[in-house]
Design a protein around this motif. Structure first.
Motif, PDB file in Angstrom:
ATOM      1  N   PHE A 277      49.671  48.239  33.578  1.00 59.32           N
ATOM      2  CA  PHE A 277      48.847  46.873  35.264  1.00 59.32           C
ATOM      3  C   PHE A 277      48.510  48.273  36.438  1.00 59.32           C
ATOM      4  N   THR A 278      49.246  49.052  36.225  1.00 60.92           N
ATOM      5  CA  THR A 278      48.626  50.210  37.213  1.00 60.92           C
ATOM      6  C   THR A 278      47.930  51.322  37.079  1.00 60.92           C
ATOM      7  N   ASP A 279      48.388  51.354  35.330  1.00 53.45           N
ATOM      8  CA  ASP A 279      46.587  52.187  34.738  1.00 53.45           C
ATOM      9  C   ASP A 279      45.877  51.793  34.975  1.00 53.45           C
ATOM     10  N   ALA A 280      46.050  50.350  34.740  1.00 55.44           N
ATOM     11  CA  ALA A 280      44.483  49.885  34.837  1.00 55.44           C
ATOM     12  C   ALA A 280      43.857  49.307  35.866  1.00 55.44           C
ATOM     13  N   TYR A 281      44.918  49.847  36.866  1.00 54.71           N
ATOM     14  CA  TYR A 281      44.253  49.098  38.385  1.00 54.71           C
ATOM     15  C   TYR A 281      43.426  50.389  38.726  1.00 54.71           C
ATOM     16  N   ASP A 282      44.333  51.947  38.398  1.00 63.36           N
ATOM     17  CA  ASP A 282      43.626  52.598  39.250  1.00 63.36           C
ATOM     18  C   ASP A 282      42.902  53.202  38.350  1.00 63.36           C
ATOM     19  N   PHE A 283      42.098  53.187  36.621  1.00 62.63           N
ATOM     20  CA  PHE A 283      41.375  52.920  36.231  1.00 62.63           C
ATOM     21  C   PHE A 283      39.811  52.355  36.801  1.00 62.63           C
TER      22      PHE A 283
ATOM     23  N   ARG B 239      37.990  51.440  49.985  1.00 61.62           N
ATOM     24  CA  ARG B 239      39.537  52.009  48.808  1.00 61.62           C
ATOM     25  C   ARG B 239      40.683  51.568  49.330  1.00 61.62           C
ATOM     26  N   GLU B 240      40.398  51.461  51.244  1.00 63.18           N
ATOM     27  CA  GLU B 240      41.877  50.620  51.715  1.00 63.18           C
ATOM     28  C   GLU B 240      42.168  50.065  50.982  1.00 63.18           C
ATOM     29  N   THR B 241      41.543  48.508  50.598  1.00 62.99           N
ATOM     30  CA  THR B 241      41.910  47.172  50.822  1.00 62.99           C
ATOM     31  C   THR B 241      42.216  47.761  49.233  1.00 62.99           C
ATOM     32  N   LEU B 242      41.712  48.157  49.230  1.00 63.13           N
ATOM     33  CA  LEU B 242      42.188  49.131  47.278  1.00 63.13           C
ATOM     34  C   LEU B 242      43.743  49.140  47.278  1.00 63.13           C
ATOM     35  N   ALA B 243      44.026  50.020  47.871  1.00 62.41           N
ATOM     36  CA  ALA B 243      44.992  50.593  47.637  1.00 62.41           C
ATOM     37  C   ALA B 243      46.237  49.471  48.493  1.00 62.41           C
ATOM     38  N   GLU B 244      45.886  48.438  49.446  1.00 57.64           N
ATOM     39  CA  GLU B 244      46.757  47.539  49.801  1.00 57.64           C
ATOM     40  C   GLU B 244      46.491  46.490  48.564  1.00 57.64           C
ATOM     41  N   LYS B 245      46.150  46.449  47.984  1.00 60.06           N
ATOM     42  CA  LYS B 245      45.795  45.093  46.774  1.00 60.06           C
ATOM     43  C   LYS B 245      46.494  46.167  45.533  1.00 60.06           C
ATOM     44  N   ARG B 246      46.732  47.389  45.447  1.00 59.18           N
ATOM     45  CA  ARG B 246      47.839  47.817  44.591  1.00 59.18           C
ATOM     46  C   ARG B 246      49.471  47.360  44.466  1.00 59.18           C
ATOM     47  N   HIS B 247      49.034  48.094  46.321  1.00 59.16           N
ATOM     48  CA  HIS B 247      50.628  47.406  46.749  1.00 59.16           C
ATOM     49  C   HIS B 247      51.201  46.041  45.967  1.00 59.16           C
ATOM     50  N   GLU B 248      50.297  45.689  46.417  1.00 59.97           N
ATOM     51  CA  GLU B 248      50.749  43.752  46.017  1.00 59.97           C
ATOM     52  C   GLU B 248      50.967  43.553  44.392  1.00 59.97           C
ATOM     53  N   VAL B 249      49.613  44.275  43.913  1.00 66.71           N
ATOM     54  CA  VAL B 249      49.805  44.084  42.436  1.00 66.71           C
ATOM     55  C   VAL B 249      50.646  44.553  41.787  1.00 66.71           C
ATOM     56  N   ILE B 250      52.303  45.553  42.315  1.00 68.67           N
ATOM     57  CA  ILE B 250      53.210  46.089  42.107  1.00 68.67           C
ATOM     58  C   ILE B 250      54.143  45.152  42.811  1.00 68.67           C
ATOM     59  N   MET B 251      54.413  45.322  44.089  1.00 72.97           N
ATOM     60  CA  MET B 251      55.406  44.039  45.051  1.00 72.97           C
ATOM     61  C   MET B 251      55.064  42.127  43.617  1.00 72.97           C
ATOM     62  N   LEU B 252      53.982  41.680  43.540  1.00 69.43           N
ATOM     63  CA  LEU B 252      54.086  40.429  42.818  1.00 69.43           C
ATOM     64  C   LEU B 252      54.740  40.952  40.983  1.00 69.43           C
TER      65      LEU B 252
ATOM     66  N   HIS C   6      44.310  33.005  38.389  1.00 67.52           N
ATOM     67  CA  HIS C   6      44.189  34.835  39.057  1.00 67.52           C
ATOM     68  C   HIS C   6      45.603  35.080  39.421  1.00 67.52           C
ATOM     69  N   ASP C   7      46.453  36.174  39.694  1.00 64.86           N
ATOM     70  CA  ASP C   7      47.393  36.469  39.718  1.00 64.86           C
ATOM     71  C   ASP C   7      47.149  36.712  41.247  1.00 64.86           C
ATOM     72  N   ILE C   8      46.828  37.866  41.821  1.00 67.85           N
ATOM     73  CA  ILE C   8      45.928  37.865  43.223  1.00 67.85           C
ATOM     74  C   ILE C   8      44.936  37.477  43.565  1.00 67.85           C
ATOM     75  N   ARG C   9      44.046  37.339  44.560  1.00 68.88           N
ATOM     76  CA  ARG C   9      43.319  36.626  44.772  1.00 68.88           C
ATOM     77  C   ARG C   9      41.748  37.600  44.321  1.00 68.88           C
ATOM     78  N   GLY C  10      40.891  36.522  43.191  1.00 65.34           N
ATOM     79  CA  GLY C  10      39.959  37.409  43.021  1.00 65.34           C
ATOM     80  C   GLY C  10      40.577  38.365  41.471  1.00 65.34           C
ATOM     81  N   LEU C  11      41.821  38.668  41.196  1.00 66.60           N
ATOM     82  CA  LEU C  11      42.262  38.976  39.951  1.00 66.60           C
ATOM     83  C   LEU C  11      43.469  38.405  39.393  1.00 66.60           C
ATOM     84  N   ASP C  12      42.451  38.223  37.867  1.00 63.15           N
ATOM     85  CA  ASP C  12      43.394  37.699  36.819  1.00 63.15           C
ATOM     86  C   ASP C  12      44.164  39.535  36.247  1.00 63.15           C
TER      87      ASP C  12
END
Length: 155
Positions: free
Chosen positions: A56-62, A29-42, A80-86
Motif C-alpha cells: 500500500f505504501t509502495d502504491a501510495y509513493d508511486f 506535498r505536505e498534505t500528501l505526507a500527512e495522508k501517507r502517515h494516516e494510511v499507515i496508521m489506518l 473510501h478508506d480515508i477521505r477521497g482515497l480507496d
C-alpha cells in the motif's frame, strides 16, 4: 443480437474507464505526507502487518510521483478508506500500471488481492466486484497490452 449486446457492453466499459478520475494525489506535498502517515496508521489499526502494509505504501509513493495516473475505483466509488482515497483501488491501479494489466494471470492475481483486501479492511464480501473485474479483464488486458505503457518504478 449477441454481437449488439457485446458492443454495448464494451462501449459502457470504455465510457466508465475514460471518465474515471480521482484528484487525491493532486494535493500539496505536505498534505500528501500527512495522508501517507494516516494510511499507515489506518492499516495498522485494521490489523495488517508491516509486510501487508508495504504494498500500500509502495502504491501510495508511486502515485505521489505519477499523480495523474490514479483514477480510483472505476465504477463504484463508495468505499473510501480515508477521505477521497480507496486504498484497495489504489493498490489495484498500481498493480495494473506495473504490469497486471498485461497478463491474464497477473490480472487475476491483482483482482483476487483486491477482493481479499476488502475483507482485510472491513468492507465485507465484495464478490460482485471480483467477478466484475474478472469479466472486465477479458477486454481490458488485451487493450492494455497493446495500447498502454508499463511503468517501472524504483523506490
Amino acid at each position: 443480437m449477441w454481437s449488439f449486446s457485446l458492443y454495448i457492453t464494451l462501449l459502457v466499459i470504455y465510457y466508465f474507464y475514460k471518465r474515471s478520475k480521482n484528484t487525491f494525489f493532486s494535493q500539496d506535498r505536505e498534505t500528501l505526507a500527512e495522508k501517507r502517515h494516516e494510511v499507515i496508521m489506518l492499516l495498522t489499526y485494521k490489523g495488517l502487518s508491516v509486510e501487508e502494509i508495504e504494498p500500500f505504501t509502495d502504491a501510495y509513493d508511486f502515485f505521489c510521483k505519477f499523480t495523474s495516473k490514479f483514477d480510483g475505483a472505476t465504477i463504484v466509488k463508495d468505499l473510501h478508506d480515508i477521505r477521497g482515497l480507496d486504498l484497495k483501488a489504489m493498490l489495484h491501479d498500481y498493480e495494473c500500471l506495473i504490469g497486471a494489466n498485461r497478463s491474464f494471470k497477473l490480472w487475476f492475481k491483482s483482482a483476487y488481492n483486491y477482493y481479499l483486501n476488502h475483507f482485510k479492511l472491513g468492507n465485507g464480501n465484495q464478490l460482485f466486484r471480483f467477478i466484475g473485474l474478472l469479466i472486465l479483464g477479458i477486454f481490458f488486458v488485451p487493450y492494455c497490452y497493446f495500447f498502454t505503457p508499463k511503468y517501472f518504478y524504483k523506490k
